[in-house]
Enzyme design. Structure first.
Site, mmCIF file in Angstrom:
data_model
loop_
_atom_site.group_PDB
_atom_site.id
_atom_site.type_symbol
_atom_site.label_atom_id
_atom_site.label_comp_id
_atom_site.label_asym_id
_atom_site.label_seq_id
_atom_site.Cartn_x
_atom_site.Cartn_y
_atom_site.Cartn_z
ATOM 1 N N CYS A 86 1.376 -32.873 89.471
ATOM 2 C CA CYS A 86 1.948 -31.535 89.273
ATOM 3 C C CYS A 86 1.686 -30.657 90.503
ATOM 4 C CB CYS A 86 1.417 -30.929 87.977
ATOM 5 S SG CYS A 86 2.384 -29.531 87.391
ATOM 6 N N HIS A 195 2.149 -35.276 83.753
ATOM 7 C CA HIS A 195 0.676 -35.287 83.662
ATOM 8 C C HIS A 195 0.164 -36.509 82.906
ATOM 9 C CE1 HIS A 195 -0.345 -31.167 85.042
ATOM 10 N NE2 HIS A 195 0.861 -30.851 84.616
ATOM 11 N N GLU A 197 -2.774 -37.602 82.809
ATOM 12 C CA GLU A 197 -4.123 -37.335 82.279
ATOM 13 C C GLU A 197 -4.075 -36.615 80.932
ATOM 14 O OE1 GLU A 197 -2.540 -35.457 84.310
ATOM 15 O OE2 GLU A 197 -3.278 -33.379 84.319
#
Lengths: 220, 80
Positions: A86, A195, A197
Protein backbone atom coordinates in the site's frame (compact mmCIF):
# COMPACT_ATOMS: atom_id res chain seq x y z
CA UNK A 1 14.96 -15.26 9.02
CA UNK A 2 15.94 -11.68 9.89
CA UNK A 3 13.01 -9.44 8.99
CA UNK A 4 12.53 -5.72 9.65
CA UNK A 5 9.59 -3.38 9.29
CA UNK A 6 10.41 0.26 8.52
CA UNK A 7 8.35 2.76 10.50
CA UNK A 8 7.66 6.29 9.22
CA UNK A 9 5.67 9.00 10.97
CA UNK A 10 2.03 8.05 10.21
CA UNK A 11 2.75 4.49 9.13
CA UNK A 12 -0.27 2.61 10.49
CA UNK A 13 0.05 -0.95 9.21
CA UNK A 14 3.52 -1.47 10.68
CA UNK A 15 2.18 -3.44 13.64
CA UNK A 16 -0.17 -5.50 11.47
CA UNK A 17 2.83 -6.43 9.31
CA UNK A 18 4.85 -7.30 12.42
CA UNK A 19 2.04 -9.51 13.77
CA UNK A 20 1.73 -11.34 10.43
CA UNK A 21 5.49 -11.92 10.23
CA UNK A 22 5.75 -13.11 13.81
CA UNK A 23 2.72 -15.39 13.54
CA UNK A 24 3.63 -17.02 10.23
CA UNK A 25 7.40 -16.72 10.04
CA UNK A 26 7.89 -17.32 13.75
CA UNK A 27 10.31 -14.41 14.15
CA UNK A 28 9.66 -11.02 15.71
CA UNK A 29 10.76 -8.40 13.15
CA UNK A 30 12.92 -5.47 14.10
CA UNK A 31 11.03 -2.19 13.91
CA UNK A 32 13.35 0.37 12.27
CA UNK A 33 12.63 4.10 12.61
CA UNK A 34 12.84 6.17 9.40
CA UNK A 35 15.53 8.45 10.82
CA UNK A 36 18.01 5.60 11.21
CA UNK A 37 20.66 5.73 8.56
CA UNK A 38 22.05 2.26 9.11
CA UNK A 39 20.30 -1.09 9.00
CA UNK A 40 21.24 -4.28 10.84
CA UNK A 41 21.88 -7.47 8.91
CA UNK A 42 18.52 -8.38 7.34
CA UNK A 43 17.03 -10.78 4.84
CA UNK A 44 13.60 -9.15 4.53
CA UNK A 45 12.56 -5.48 4.63
CA UNK A 46 8.87 -4.59 4.79
CA UNK A 47 7.68 -1.06 3.98
CA UNK A 48 4.23 -0.98 5.57
CA UNK A 49 0.98 0.77 4.73
CA UNK A 50 -0.21 4.03 6.20
CA UNK A 51 0.01 7.72 5.40
CA UNK A 52 3.71 8.39 5.85
CA UNK A 53 4.41 12.09 6.43
CA UNK A 54 0.69 12.79 6.02
CA UNK A 55 0.88 12.07 2.28
CA UNK A 56 2.31 15.59 1.93
CA UNK A 57 3.38 16.67 -1.58
CA UNK A 58 2.72 13.20 -3.07
CA UNK A 59 2.02 9.86 -1.39
CA UNK A 60 5.31 8.31 -0.35
CA UNK A 61 7.41 11.24 -1.63
CA UNK A 62 8.79 12.34 1.74
CA UNK A 63 9.31 8.81 3.06
CA UNK A 64 11.19 7.87 -0.11
CA UNK A 65 13.77 10.59 0.68
CA UNK A 66 14.17 9.76 4.39
CA UNK A 67 17.59 8.62 5.68
CA UNK A 68 16.66 4.96 6.08
CA UNK A 69 15.47 4.70 2.47
CA UNK A 70 18.94 5.38 1.10
CA UNK A 71 20.04 2.25 2.90
CA UNK A 72 16.93 0.30 1.83
CA UNK A 73 17.61 1.19 -1.82
CA UNK A 74 21.20 0.04 -1.47
CA UNK A 75 20.19 -3.25 0.16
CA UNK A 76 17.49 -3.83 -2.47
CA UNK A 77 20.05 -3.26 -5.22
CA UNK A 78 22.29 -5.82 -3.53
CA UNK A 79 19.44 -8.36 -3.56
CA UNK A 80 17.76 -8.10 -0.15
CA UNK A 81 14.05 -8.88 -0.52
CA UNK A 82 11.85 -5.80 -0.02
CA UNK A 83 8.05 -5.93 0.26
CA UNK A 84 6.09 -2.67 -0.02
CA UNK A 85 2.43 -2.81 0.88
CA UNK A 86 0.00 0.00 0.00
CA UNK A 87 1.81 3.18 1.11
CA UNK A 88 4.92 0.99 1.00
CA UNK A 89 4.33 0.45 -2.73
CA UNK A 90 3.97 4.22 -3.18
CA UNK A 91 7.25 4.74 -1.29
CA UNK A 92 9.09 2.15 -3.43
CA UNK A 93 7.81 3.80 -6.63
CA UNK A 94 8.85 7.26 -5.39
CA UNK A 95 12.25 5.86 -4.38
CA UNK A 96 12.77 4.55 -7.91
CA UNK A 97 12.95 0.88 -6.88
CA UNK A 98 9.83 0.16 -8.91
CA UNK A 99 8.72 1.88 -12.13
CA UNK A 100 5.60 4.02 -12.45
CA UNK A 101 3.56 5.91 -9.89
CA UNK A 102 0.38 5.44 -7.85
CA UNK A 103 -2.11 8.17 -8.70
CA UNK A 104 -5.41 9.14 -7.11
CA UNK A 105 -8.16 6.56 -7.65
CA UNK A 106 -9.98 7.25 -10.90
CA UNK A 107 -13.33 7.77 -9.14
CA UNK A 108 -11.65 10.02 -6.50
CA UNK A 109 -12.97 7.81 -3.67
CA UNK A 110 -11.09 6.09 -0.87
CA UNK A 111 -11.73 2.40 -1.41
CA UNK A 112 -11.71 0.00 1.55
CA UNK A 113 -12.97 -3.48 0.77
CA UNK A 114 -11.98 -7.01 -0.14
CA UNK A 115 -10.95 -7.40 -3.77
CA UNK A 116 -10.15 -10.41 -5.90
CA UNK A 117 -6.70 -10.76 -7.36
CA UNK A 118 -5.25 -13.13 -9.89
CA UNK A 119 -1.79 -14.35 -8.98
CA UNK A 120 0.10 -13.71 -12.22
CA UNK A 121 3.37 -15.29 -11.19
CA UNK A 122 4.34 -17.86 -8.61
CA UNK A 123 7.99 -17.53 -9.62
CA UNK A 124 9.18 -15.30 -6.79
CA UNK A 125 10.26 -15.25 -3.18
CA UNK A 126 6.91 -13.71 -2.32
CA UNK A 127 4.49 -15.85 -4.31
CA UNK A 128 5.92 -19.38 -4.60
CA UNK A 129 3.21 -20.84 -2.36
CA UNK A 130 0.48 -19.59 -4.68
CA UNK A 131 -0.52 -21.19 -7.97
CA UNK A 132 -0.07 -18.96 -11.01
CA UNK A 133 -3.55 -18.08 -12.25
CA UNK A 134 -5.27 -18.69 -8.91
CA UNK A 135 -7.76 -16.11 -7.65
CA UNK A 136 -7.32 -14.88 -4.09
CA UNK A 137 -9.19 -12.43 -1.89
CA UNK A 138 -7.22 -9.66 -0.15
CA UNK A 139 -8.44 -6.28 1.15
CA UNK A 140 -7.45 -2.90 -0.24
CA UNK A 141 -7.66 0.41 1.65
CA UNK A 142 -6.35 3.37 -0.31
CA UNK A 143 -7.06 6.65 -2.05
CA UNK A 144 -4.04 6.56 -4.37
CA UNK A 145 -3.75 3.09 -5.86
CA UNK A 146 -4.26 3.94 -9.50
CA UNK A 147 -1.10 2.49 -11.03
CA UNK A 148 0.26 4.57 -13.91
CA UNK A 149 3.26 4.04 -16.17
CA UNK A 150 3.86 4.83 -19.82
CA UNK A 151 2.91 2.23 -22.42
CA UNK A 152 6.50 1.12 -23.02
CA UNK A 153 7.01 0.47 -19.30
CA UNK A 154 3.71 -1.43 -19.07
CA UNK A 155 4.63 -3.57 -22.07
CA UNK A 156 8.02 -4.28 -20.58
CA UNK A 157 6.46 -5.28 -17.24
CA UNK A 158 4.11 -7.69 -19.00
CA UNK A 159 6.74 -9.18 -21.28
CA UNK A 160 9.19 -9.80 -18.47
CA UNK A 161 6.50 -11.36 -16.27
CA UNK A 162 6.81 -8.66 -13.65
CA UNK A 163 3.10 -8.16 -13.02
CA UNK A 164 2.67 -10.03 -9.72
CA UNK A 165 -1.05 -9.51 -9.12
CA UNK A 166 -3.93 -8.18 -11.17
CA UNK A 167 -7.42 -7.15 -10.06
CA UNK A 168 -10.14 -9.45 -11.39
CA UNK A 169 -13.93 -9.07 -11.22
CA UNK A 170 -13.62 -5.29 -10.87
CA UNK A 171 -10.79 -2.78 -10.78
CA UNK A 172 -11.14 -0.72 -7.58
CA UNK A 173 -8.96 2.25 -8.57
CA UNK A 174 -8.59 2.54 -12.35
CA UNK A 175 -5.04 1.15 -12.41
CA UNK A 176 -3.59 0.55 -15.85
CA UNK A 177 -4.03 -3.01 -17.09
CA UNK A 178 -5.67 -3.86 -13.74
CA UNK A 179 -2.24 -3.97 -12.09
CA UNK A 180 -2.33 -4.53 -8.32
CA UNK A 181 1.33 -5.43 -7.72
CA UNK A 182 4.65 -5.54 -9.58
CA UNK A 183 8.17 -6.89 -9.18
CA UNK A 184 11.44 -5.12 -9.93
CA UNK A 185 13.67 -6.57 -12.61
CA UNK A 186 15.58 -8.85 -10.23
CA UNK A 187 12.27 -9.93 -8.60
CA UNK A 188 13.55 -9.25 -5.08
CA UNK A 189 11.30 -6.19 -4.69
CA UNK A 190 7.51 -6.47 -4.70
CA UNK A 191 5.13 -3.54 -4.39
CA UNK A 192 1.39 -4.13 -4.06
CA UNK A 193 -1.64 -2.06 -3.08
CA UNK A 194 -3.66 -4.89 -1.41
CA UNK A 195 -2.86 -5.84 2.20
CA UNK A 196 -1.86 -9.52 2.58
CA UNK A 197 -1.04 -8.89 6.27
CA UNK A 198 -4.74 -8.20 6.91
CA UNK A 199 -5.84 -11.61 5.62
CA UNK A 200 -3.77 -14.14 7.51
CA UNK A 201 -6.38 -16.18 9.41
CA UNK A 202 -10.08 -17.03 9.22
CA UNK A 203 -10.88 -14.66 12.11
CA UNK A 204 -9.80 -11.79 9.83
CA UNK A 205 -12.13 -12.94 7.05
CA UNK A 206 -9.73 -15.24 5.23
CA UNK A 207 -6.18 -16.46 5.04
CA UNK A 208 -5.19 -15.86 1.42
CA UNK A 209 -2.53 -13.37 2.56
CA UNK A 210 -0.82 -15.95 4.76
CA UNK A 211 0.67 -17.72 1.74
CA UNK A 212 2.80 -14.68 0.96
CA UNK A 213 4.52 -14.95 4.33
CA UNK A 214 4.69 -18.74 3.95
CA UNK A 215 6.39 -18.17 0.57
CA UNK A 216 8.97 -15.98 2.27
CA UNK A 217 9.55 -18.61 4.97
CA UNK A 218 10.09 -21.20 2.24
CA UNK A 219 12.55 -18.94 0.35
CA UNK A 220 14.61 -17.30 3.11
CA UNK B 1 15.12 35.87 -4.21
CA UNK B 2 11.84 34.00 -4.58
CA UNK B 3 11.26 31.00 -6.77
CA UNK B 4 7.76 30.32 -7.99
CA UNK B 5 7.38 26.72 -9.08
CA UNK B 6 4.41 25.31 -10.97
CA UNK B 7 4.03 21.54 -11.07
CA UNK B 8 1.52 20.28 -13.61
CA UNK B 9 0.43 16.89 -14.88
CA UNK B 10 1.90 15.88 -18.22
CA UNK B 11 -0.50 15.84 -21.11
CA UNK B 12 -1.92 12.37 -21.60
CA UNK B 13 -1.98 11.67 -17.85
CA UNK B 14 -5.57 11.37 -16.71
CA UNK B 15 -6.57 14.02 -14.15
CA UNK B 16 -9.75 12.86 -12.42
CA UNK B 17 -9.71 15.89 -10.06
CA UNK B 18 -9.54 18.27 -13.01
CA UNK B 19 -12.42 16.42 -14.61
CA UNK B 20 -14.52 16.67 -11.42
CA UNK B 21 -13.79 20.43 -11.22
CA UNK B 22 -14.80 20.87 -14.85
CA UNK B 23 -18.01 18.96 -14.17
CA UNK B 24 -18.86 21.16 -11.15
CA UNK B 25 -18.09 24.35 -13.09
CA UNK B 26 -20.46 23.22 -15.77
CA UNK B 27 -23.18 22.41 -13.22
CA UNK B 28 -22.74 25.95 -11.81
CA UNK B 29 -23.56 27.30 -15.25
CA UNK B 30 -20.03 28.12 -16.44
CA UNK B 31 -20.35 26.97 -20.01
CA UNK B 32 -17.52 26.46 -22.45
CA UNK B 33 -14.83 25.12 -20.11
CA UNK B 34 -13.40 22.40 -22.33
CA UNK B 35 -10.85 20.99 -19.92
CA UNK B 36 -9.44 21.57 -16.41
CA UNK B 37 -6.03 20.35 -15.26
CA UNK B 38 -5.15 20.71 -11.57
CA UNK B 39 -1.57 21.34 -10.51
CA UNK B 40 0.53 22.63 -7.61
CA UNK B 41 2.11 25.99 -6.95
CA UNK B 42 5.08 26.32 -4.58
CA UNK B 43 6.80 29.50 -3.42
CA UNK B 44 10.37 29.17 -2.20
CA UNK B 45 12.31 31.90 -0.36
CA UNK B 46 15.93 31.53 -1.36
CA UNK B 47 19.07 32.88 0.31
CA UNK B 48 20.89 32.64 -3.01
CA UNK B 49 21.35 36.00 -4.79
CA UNK B 50 22.87 34.74 -8.04
CA UNK B 51 20.15 34.05 -10.57
CA UNK B 52 21.88 31.27 -12.47
CA UNK B 53 22.87 29.46 -9.27
CA UNK B 54 19.33 29.80 -7.93
CA UNK B 55 17.81 28.43 -11.11
CA UNK B 56 20.19 25.48 -11.10
CA UNK B 57 19.47 24.72 -7.48
CA UNK B 58 15.65 24.92 -7.84
CA UNK B 59 15.80 22.74 -10.94
CA UNK B 60 17.66 20.16 -8.86
CA UNK B 61 14.96 20.42 -6.15
CA UNK B 62 12.26 19.81 -8.76
CA UNK B 63 14.04 16.77 -10.14
CA UNK B 64 14.75 15.29 -6.71
CA UNK B 65 11.57 16.06 -4.80
CA UNK B 66 9.12 18.73 -5.91
CA UNK B 67 7.91 16.97 -9.07
CA UNK B 68 7.57 13.32 -10.01
CA UNK B 69 8.77 13.53 -13.58
CA UNK B 70 7.09 10.24 -14.49
CA UNK B 71 3.79 12.11 -14.55
CA UNK B 72 4.57 15.79 -13.90
CA UNK B 73 6.22 18.75 -15.60
CA UNK B 74 7.53 21.76 -13.70
CA UNK B 75 8.30 25.36 -14.51
CA UNK B 76 10.41 27.79 -12.49
CA UNK B 77 9.96 31.53 -12.28
CA UNK B 78 12.55 33.55 -10.31
CA UNK B 79 11.64 36.95 -8.88
CA UNK B 80 13.97 39.38 -7.07
Amino acid sequence: MKPAVIVFPASNCDRDAAVAIEKICGVKPQMVWHGDSTLPELDLIVIPGGFSFGDYLRCGAMAARSPVMREVVERANRGTPVLGICNGFQVLAEAGLLPGVLMMNADLKFVCRDVQLRVESSQSLFTNRYEAGETITIPVAHHEGNYFADEATLDELEQSGRVAFRYVNGNPNGSQRDIAGIFNEARNVLGMMPHPERMIEPALGGSDGAKMFESLVASL
Amino acid sequence: MKARVHVTLKSGVLDPQGRAIQHTLSSLGFAGVDDVRQGKYLELDLAETDRAAAEKSVRDMCEKLLANTVIENYSIDLVE
